[in-house]
Design an enzyme around this catalytic site. Structure first.
Site, short mmCIF file in Angstrom:
data_model
loop_
_atom_site.label_atom_id
_atom_site.label_comp_id
_atom_site.label_asym_id
_atom_site.label_seq_id
_atom_site.Cartn_x
_atom_site.Cartn_y
_atom_site.Cartn_z
N LYS A 54 40.19 39.21 36.15
CA LYS A 54 39.87 40.62 35.86
C LYS A 54 40.97 41.23 34.97
CE LYS A 54 37.33 40.69 40.11
NZ LYS A 54 36.59 41.47 41.07
N HIS A 67 28.71 40.24 35.12
CA HIS A 67 29.50 40.60 36.30
C HIS A 67 29.15 42.03 36.74
CE1 HIS A 67 32.81 41.46 38.99
NE2 HIS A 67 33.03 40.16 39.05
N GLY A 123 35.72 42.24 46.43
CA GLY A 123 36.94 43.02 46.68
C GLY A 123 36.95 43.79 47.98
P1 PGA Z 1 37.02 39.05 44.63
O1 PGA Z 1 36.26 39.12 43.21
O2 PGA Z 1 37.26 37.61 44.94
O3 PGA Z 1 38.29 39.82 44.39
O4 PGA Z 1 36.11 39.71 45.63
C1 PGA Z 1 35.26 38.19 42.88
C2 PGA Z 1 34.68 38.54 41.54
O5 PGA Z 1 34.53 39.73 41.24
O6 PGA Z 1 34.35 37.65 40.74
#
Ligand code: PGA
Length: 241
Positions: free
Chosen positions: A8, A94, A169
């Protein structure tokens, strides 16, 4: 088994030093057949590709513009440009980008453009909490897949990542039974061979113990926990122990 790191909006040149741990781990674990892919912000695609040159770790981007050609699109890059600096993959669809206005039609154009540029696609699908509560999960997944992959006959470049929006998240993962249902629903959407289907959303070194038992999952798309090499390695280790 795929382990894809989605960094990200995280990381700078200094962060790349932590990759040495992962490279070392990989060298020591040649017997386990897994595929590692890092999707850093665009600023790090080139330096990361250089750093990973003599490894089997590959690099991908997190989004790309739908236009195959250069043009007046301030702030954007297309798949051809990403490929040029070392990306082999691109994450498309996404939910964080869907929330900012990307719809199925735009995602479909992006996927087509990325295939033309020679990239492989990590195509994200998943329902929101409201859709789940209204028992719309399959309906949403079917719509995202049908529209996102419209008129794409050759699916060999597509990997699907099932990421329930409410899992990203939050620390919450779906119940195993629900996850199995969604993954098999996604696979059932393909008449010929199904693409690989990954799970994404709050994957960590604890819940991987439960997740790895779902044999139809072909790998994981990992956000937060992938930004720390130790945590990322722990997830991989626990998958095989
Ligand atoms: P996360 O994100 O593992 O922080 O939940 C996964 C993603 O958004 O690809």
């Amino acid at each position: 088994m795929y382990f894809i790191a989605n960094w990200k909006m995280f990381g700078d040149l200094k962060t790349l030093n932590s990759l040495d741990k992962v490279i070392k781990f990989l060298k020591a674990n040649k017997k386990n057949k897994f595929k590692l892919i890092y999707c850093p912000p665009n600023t790090l695609i080139r330096p990361l590709s250089k750093r990973l040159k003599n490894t089997n770790i590959e690099v991908g981007a997190q989004n790309s513009h739908e236009n195959e050609n250069s043009g007046p699109y301030t702030g954007h890059v297309n798949s051809k440009m990403l490929k040029n600096v070392g990306a082999k993959y691109v994450i498309l669809g996404h939910s964080e980008n869907r929330q900012e206005g990307e719809n199925d039609k735009l995602i479909n154009l992006k996927i087509k453009s990325a295939i033309k540029a020679g990239l492989k696609i990590i195509f994200c699908v998943g329902e929101t909490l409201k859709e789940k509560r209204n028992r719309k999960t399959n309906q949403v997944l079917a719509r995202q897949i049908n529209n996102g992959l419209k008129l794409i006959n050759n699916k060999s470049k597509i990997i699907i990542a099932y990421e329930p929006v409410w899992s990203i998240g939050t620390g919450v993962i779906p119940k195993s039974e629900d996850l199995k249902k969604s993954i098999s629903f996604i696979k059932s959407k393909f008449r010929k061979k199904s693409p690989k289907v990954l799970y994404g959303g709050s994957v960590n070194a604890n819940n991987i113990i439960e997740l790895k038992n779902i044999s139809m999952i072909d790998g994981f798309l990992i956000g937060g926990a992938s930004q720390d090499s130790k945590k990322f390695i722990d997830i991989i280790k626990k998958t095989y122990n």
